[in-house]
Design a protein around this motif. Sequence first.
Motif: not given
Length: 334
Positions: A298-304
């Motif tokens: 479950l993807g939790s961040a788009e940047d970094g």
Amino acid sequence: MEWSLERMREWVAGGMQSVRECESSALGTALCLALLFIWYCYRVGCEHAAPSLRGGFSPEPRGGAVPGGVLASDLSAHRGSSKLRQVGGGGGSGVGEEELNGFAFCQSPECFRCSKPGEGLNQRLYHSLQEYAKRYTWAGMGRVHKGVREQGRYLLCSRPSIQKPEVFFLPDLPSAPFFSREAQKHDVELLERSFPALLAEFESVYRLSSGRTGSSLPMGWKANSTPRGQWWTFYLVNQGTPMVLNARRCPRTWRVLGQLRTFIANNVFGNACFSVLSPGTTITEHYGPTNVRLRCHLGSAEDGPRVVFMVDLWHPNVAAAERQALDYIFTPGR
């Protein structure tokens, strides 16, 4: 009607004889049923009985083998979009064995697949399956029995294969590059609905770990070996064992795990954690320990850093009876 002592004696004697006949008939019926049950158990045992351990297994030695396991099935859910997919590194990655040491195979004594390899594991699996069958039943154990009996064929070897399990391979289990979200619809939708709560609790436990590596990581976080970059994990369940202190820090995430219908919560193949990869990090190609699970991201961040919540669900084609047996065989600490 005349009453006499003699007639009373005749009636009593006749009644006692009838009782004896009824008792004999009931006893005979019960005996026949018991014999039929014993015969049935014998036939079932013969049909599923395993060959002797002497020659029954042909485990492959671990040294010099191509790293592998099985294709882990991943659910990629990035802020509301999700799909089930199978991913895994190929055996011919072109990386030498000395380069893989410490990366494809972790060195932790806590790791089930690293600490219980080879022939001893096969014997433990067989004995655990026998114990389960004696306590419960052989019914529905055909594939599990076949997998235990023929582990030597499926363990790491040089033959070309897309599935190379490190611990256990359940035969005749369908695999596919992508699984429809319908395969685990309830759990997929629950994870997506819970995204805000999971993200908030991740941020609360990750805030302290920013900028730290190795032994300087705060309590609850683990640093994994990688050829390049940094990979951190914060486990709520690690190989079937709840991480109590971490779970207390993420109570809403813990409740979500409890609501998942197919979460592998009771054996060593079940994990749930927040995973963080720093930009540019490389993870050596590898396979997982078994093909009975789908690993969901479950993807939790788009940047970094790349942040995902990872959780292991049962493969939809593993039957309920097989799940119960595998929970018993692979109970943590067995």
